[in-house]
Scaffold this motif. Structure first.
Motif, PDB file in Angstrom:
ATOM      1  N   ALA A 106       9.607  13.742   2.883  1.00 17.76           N
ATOM      2  CA  ALA A 106      10.934  13.417   2.388  1.00 17.76           C
ATOM      3  C   ALA A 106      11.131  11.909   2.477  1.00 17.76           C
ATOM      4  CB  ALA A 106      11.995  14.131   3.220  1.00 17.76           C
ATOM      5  N   THR A 107      11.910  11.348   1.572  1.00 11.56           N
ATOM      6  CA  THR A 107      12.216   9.917   1.597  1.00 11.56           C
ATOM      7  C   THR A 107      13.715   9.728   1.844  1.00 11.56           C
ATOM      8  OG1 THR A 107      12.854   9.507  -0.707  1.00 11.56           O
ATOM      9  CG2 THR A 107      10.483   9.714  -0.251  1.00 11.56           C
ATOM     10  N   PRO A 108      14.163   8.508   2.071  1.00 15.19           N
ATOM     11  CA  PRO A 108      15.607   8.302   2.256  1.00 15.19           C
ATOM     12  C   PRO A 108      16.422   8.519   0.989  1.00 15.19           C
ATOM     13  CG  PRO A 108      14.330   6.494   3.221  1.00 15.19           C
ATOM     14  CD  PRO A 108      13.393   7.284   2.377  1.00 15.19           C
ATOM     15  N   GLN A 109      15.739   8.629  -0.172  1.00 15.78           N
ATOM     16  CA  GLN A 109      16.451   8.771  -1.437  1.00 15.78           C
ATOM     17  C   GLN A 109      16.433  10.224  -1.897  1.00 15.78           C
ATOM     18  OE1 GLN A 109      18.030   6.144  -2.231  1.00 15.78           O
ATOM     19  NE2 GLN A 109      16.926   4.870  -0.755  1.00 15.78           N
ATOM     20  N   GLY A 161       1.985  17.960  11.414  1.00 15.85           N
ATOM     21  CA  GLY A 161       1.070  18.681  12.283  1.00 15.85           C
ATOM     22  C   GLY A 161       1.697  18.912  13.648  1.00 15.85           C
ATOM     23  N   LYS A 162       1.044  18.383  14.679  1.00 16.19           N
ATOM     24  CA  LYS A 162       1.528  18.545  16.049  1.00 16.19           C
ATOM     25  C   LYS A 162       2.448  17.403  16.483  1.00 16.19           C
ATOM     26  CE  LYS A 162      -2.821  20.826  17.373  1.00 16.19           C
ATOM     27  NZ  LYS A 162      -2.340  22.178  17.675  1.00 16.19           N
ATOM     28  N   THR A 163       2.731  16.460  15.582  1.00 13.63           N
ATOM     29  CA  THR A 163       3.588  15.331  15.945  1.00 13.63           C
ATOM     30  C   THR A 163       4.657  15.143  14.874  1.00 13.63           C
ATOM     31  OG1 THR A 163       3.578  13.035  16.706  1.00 13.63           O
ATOM     32  CG2 THR A 163       2.094  13.556  14.891  1.00 13.63           C
ATOM     33  N   TRP A 164       5.269  13.975  14.833  1.00 14.36           N
ATOM     34  CA  TRP A 164       6.335  13.666  13.886  1.00 14.36           C
ATOM     35  C   TRP A 164       6.137  12.248  13.363  1.00 14.36           C
ATOM     36  CZ3 TRP A 164       6.759  16.404  18.260  1.00 14.36           C
ATOM     37  CH2 TRP A 164       7.359  17.657  18.197  1.00 14.36           C
ATOM     38  N   THR A 165       6.746  11.971  12.225  1.00 10.31           N
ATOM     39  CA  THR A 165       6.775  10.619  11.697  1.00 10.31           C
ATOM     40  C   THR A 165       8.098  10.427  10.972  1.00 10.31           C
ATOM     41  OG1 THR A 165       5.517   8.967  10.430  1.00 10.31           O
ATOM     42  CG2 THR A 165       5.691  11.177   9.467  1.00 10.31           C
ATOM     43  N   VAL A 166       8.409   9.187  10.621  1.00  8.17           N
ATOM     44  CA  VAL A 166       9.597   8.881   9.820  1.00  8.17           C
ATOM     45  C   VAL A 166       9.141   8.144   8.566  1.00  8.17           C
ATOM     46  CG1 VAL A 166      11.201   8.809  11.766  1.00  8.17           C
ATOM     47  CG2 VAL A 166       9.993   6.715  11.100  1.00  8.17           C
ATOM     48  N   GLY A 223       0.800  -1.218   0.000  1.00 11.42           N
ATOM     49  CA  GLY A 223       0.000   0.000   0.000  1.00 11.42           C
ATOM     50  C   GLY A 223       0.828   1.261   0.000  1.00 11.42           C
ATOM     51  N   MET A 224       2.150   1.134   0.114  1.00  9.31           N
ATOM     52  CA  MET A 224       3.111   2.236   0.115  1.00  9.31           C
ATOM     53  C   MET A 224       2.738   3.339   1.101  1.00  9.31           C
ATOM     54  SD  MET A 224       4.798   4.327  -3.083  1.00  9.31           S
ATOM     55  CE  MET A 224       5.249   2.910  -4.066  1.00  9.31           C
ATOM     56  N   SER A 225       2.244   2.941   2.272  1.00  8.95           N
ATOM     57  CA  SER A 225       1.958   3.981   3.258  1.00  8.95           C
ATOM     58  C   SER A 225       3.235   4.734   3.616  1.00  8.95           C
ATOM     59  CB  SER A 225       1.312   3.400   4.509  1.00  8.95           C
ATOM     60  OG  SER A 225       2.188   2.521   5.176  1.00  8.95           O
ATOM     61  N   GLY A 226       4.377   4.033   3.583  1.00  9.16           N
ATOM     62  CA  GLY A 226       5.665   4.704   3.529  1.00  9.16           C
ATOM     63  C   GLY A 226       6.187   5.360   4.786  1.00  9.16           C
ATOM     64  N   THR A 227       5.369   5.449   5.823  1.00 15.52           N
ATOM     65  CA  THR A 227       5.804   6.088   7.057  1.00 15.52           C
ATOM     66  C   THR A 227       5.577   5.141   8.228  1.00 15.52           C
ATOM     67  OG1 THR A 227       3.640   7.124   7.330  1.00 15.52           O
ATOM     68  CG2 THR A 227       5.347   8.431   6.264  1.00 15.52           C
ATOM     69  N   ILE A 228       6.354   5.318   9.286  1.00 22.40           N
ATOM     70  CA  ILE A 228       6.105   4.603  10.540  1.00 22.40           C
ATOM     71  C   ILE A 228       5.479   5.620  11.481  1.00 22.40           C
ATOM     72  CG2 ILE A 228       7.084   3.263  12.426  1.00 22.40           C
ATOM     73  CD1 ILE A 228       9.301   2.381  10.544  1.00 22.40           C
ATOM     74  N   CYS A 229       4.161   5.639  11.471  1.00 21.68           N
ATOM     75  CA  CYS A 229       3.413   6.570  12.310  1.00 21.68           C
ATOM     76  C   CYS A 229       3.168   5.946  13.674  1.00 21.68           C
ATOM     77  CB  CYS A 229       2.081   6.917  11.651  1.00 21.68           C
ATOM     78  SG  CYS A 229       2.262   7.777  10.074  1.00 21.68           S
ATOM     79  N   THR A 239      14.281   7.846   7.207  1.00 24.18           N
ATOM     80  CA  THR A 239      14.583   9.268   7.399  1.00 24.18           C
ATOM     81  C   THR A 239      14.614   9.625   8.878  1.00 24.18           C
ATOM     82  OG1 THR A 239      12.271  10.035   7.432  1.00 24.18           O
ATOM     83  CG2 THR A 239      13.323   9.796   5.264  1.00 24.18           C
ATOM     84  N   ALA A 240      15.109  10.800   9.159  1.00 19.73           N
ATOM     85  CA  ALA A 240      14.962  11.397  10.493  1.00 19.73           C
ATOM     86  C   ALA A 240      13.495  11.778  10.699  1.00 19.73           C
ATOM     87  CB  ALA A 240      15.857  12.626  10.611  1.00 19.73           C
ATOM     88  N   PRO A 241      13.088  12.056  11.940  1.00 22.09           N
ATOM     89  CA  PRO A 241      11.701  12.484  12.178  1.00 22.09           C
ATOM     90  C   PRO A 241      11.354  13.739  11.377  1.00 22.09           C
ATOM     91  CG  PRO A 241      12.749  11.892  14.248  1.00 22.09           C
ATOM     92  CD  PRO A 241      13.835  11.885  13.212  1.00 22.09           C
ATOM     93  N   GLN A 242      10.134  13.729  10.834  1.00 20.16           N
ATOM     94  CA  GLN A 242       9.620  14.849  10.054  1.00 20.16           C
ATOM     95  C   GLN A 242       8.355  15.396  10.718  1.00 20.16           C
ATOM     96  OE1 GLN A 242       9.444  14.070   5.724  1.00 20.16           O
ATOM     97  NE2 GLN A 242      10.320  12.052   6.149  1.00 20.16           N
TER      98      GLN A 242
END
Length: 456
Positions: free
Chosen positions: A257-260, A116-121, A70-76, A110-113
């Motif tokens: 942003a992605t790792p690439q 909104g009021k939180t972050w994800t990688v 599903g390419m959600s792509g983030t670890i929320c 990636t580093a945390p991005q």
């Protein structure tokens, strides 16, 4: 429940299954894990490392589930939200942290991005697959890719395995315990166990993630802003482009942003039927419509990015998800249910097996509805993983027992890793003590998970 969400019951009794029959036995193991997404990988690795013979069954040719297919792509779900702090505070570790280390070692995280009021990688989907491959094989898990579950094997109300189908034909995997990490409750529901489907049949909108290449990343973030959620100015530009004829049904969109280098991960589409109806992604016709419409919408958003941002003049779609991103389908009826009030009230509990600081993020209507959980988190009870009926089966992943809005918070990737580890710990204890899953104390599962590195 709504029409088209209940598969025909596909049950074989144990005494009808044997080698040489129409249902040959491919394997007999301690535990069978169905689905190799975040929950399934965590469950399979943890079981195998505890000494259980383990087989994982996955319909695709790779692990990853919604995170990759599903390419959600983030670890929320890793970090607390806050109005006060500008520094990410990570409150979920355990198997989640272990998998992230594997991604980082391969330069796939990636580093945390800010979100909104939180972050994800964000992660690279190929590196996710490679990390899972390595962990599964090192642990000694038997992996069956390109294999679908079509039925269950029961002995009375006790789960004794699954019927599988592949290009090699039909066979059976017999198991002393089953972990349903399919995301859709595919095993539990085929056995006739109870479930709900969204909010009286209405589920969250699916989406089609995509990766955009050829981006001048440094210039893009100057144009876009620091937050991965688009600004009001960008929302107005999307609305104007939509009025000018582009098919851009969602006006509040996200870019990560992605790792690439030179790439973005974009979550922009909102998929509903051509007639405006909710798409039931359990139904293959609706699922197909979602994916065809999703790919078309991706091209429209690609055009918007090229027209709206100088940094994207030469941008192009690298790929989309293998499937539409699914946020919600079936939810099992568990011994216990995570309630909306549990989430809003930030309830802590002695039987909690996973923390979640993630907001209630409900994708319905014109724009997502967000209820932030500030500077805190709630905990998910162990028995939300255990079906109310049936023996020797447990679930892990987004099909856990939760009310509609609660599920919009607890379904994300970091928590799914932890549900998988909790289901595995429970499986080990269940086999060691010859106990039913529902007889195990959540406090014991919690204690074991802390020993495995979970922050509880």
């Amino acid at each position: 429940m709504t029409a088209g969400t209940t598969p025909r019951l596909a049950i074989w009794q144990l005494d009808a299954v044997s080698d040489g029959s129409d249902l040959p036995v491919l394997a007999e193991v301690d535990v069978c894990i169905v689905g190799a997404g975040a929950a399934g990988v965590a469950a399979a690795v943890t079981c195998a490392e505890a000494g259980l013979s383990s087989v994982v069954i996955e319909k695709y040719g790779f692990a990853g589930g919604a995170a990759v297919a599903g390419m959600s792509g983030t670890i929320c779900g890793l970090f607390q939200a806050s109005d006060r702090s500008s520094t990410p505070v990570q409150v979920v570790r355990g198997f989640t942290e272990r998998f992230m280390v594997g991604l980082e070692q391969r330069h796939g995280l990636t580093a945390p991005q800010p979100y909104g009021k939180t972050w994800t990688v964000a992660h690279d989907p190929l590196v996710w697959r490679e990390t899972a491959d390595d962990m599964l094989t090192r642990a000694g898990v038997r992996v069956l890719f390109h294999t679908a579950v079509t039925g269950v094997v029961l002995d009375g109300d006790r789960h004794r395995g699954v019927v599988i189908e592949s290009n090699a034909g039909r066979a059976v995997v017999l198991a002393r315990r089953t972990i349903d990490a399919s995301g859709d409750g595919a095993v539990a529901v085929r056995a006739g166990l109870d479930y709900t489907f969204g909010d009286e049949g209405a589920i969250q909108n699916p989406t089609m993630f995509f990766r955009l290449g050829g981006v001048d990343a440094a210039a893009f973030w100057q144009e876009w802003g620091a937050d991965t959620i688009c600004s009001e100015a960008t929302t107005h530009r999307i609305a104007a482009a939509s009025d000018a004829g582009l098919d851009l049904p969602r006006k509040k969109i996200w870019a990560f942003a992605t790792p690439q280098p030179g790439q973005l991960l974009v979550n922009a589409t909102r998929l509903s039927g051509a007639d405006g109806r909710m798409l039931n992604v359990i139904d293959p016709e609706d699922f197909t419509e979602a994916e065809i419409l999703g790919r078309r919408q991706v091209r429209e958003y690609e055009r918007f990015f090229r027209d709206a941002f100088d940094s994207c003049r030469g941008a192009y779609v690298i790929d989309t998800g293998v499937e539409a991103g699914i946020r919600q389908t079936r939810t099992i009826t568990g011994v216990e249910t995570l309630t909306n009030d549990d989430v809003i009230g930030l309830r802590k509990r002695p039987d909690g097996i996973a923390r979640s600081p993630w907001p209630i993020e409900l994708h319905v209507g014109e724009r997502p509805k967000l209820h932030w959980l500030l500077d805190d988190f709630y905990e998910v009870p162990y028995l939300a993983l255990v079906p109310e009926r049936g023996e020797d089966i447990i679930v892990a992943g987004r099909c856990l027992s939760a009310e509609h809005e609660a599920l919009a918070s607890c379904r994300v990737t970091a928590q799914c890793f932890e549900y998988g580890q909790a289901a595995a710990v429970a499986t080990v204890l269940s086999l060691q003590s010859s106990s039913a899953y529902r007889e195990l104390a959540g406090e014991r599962i919690r204690s074991e998970m802390i020993g495995l590195g979970s922050e509880l």
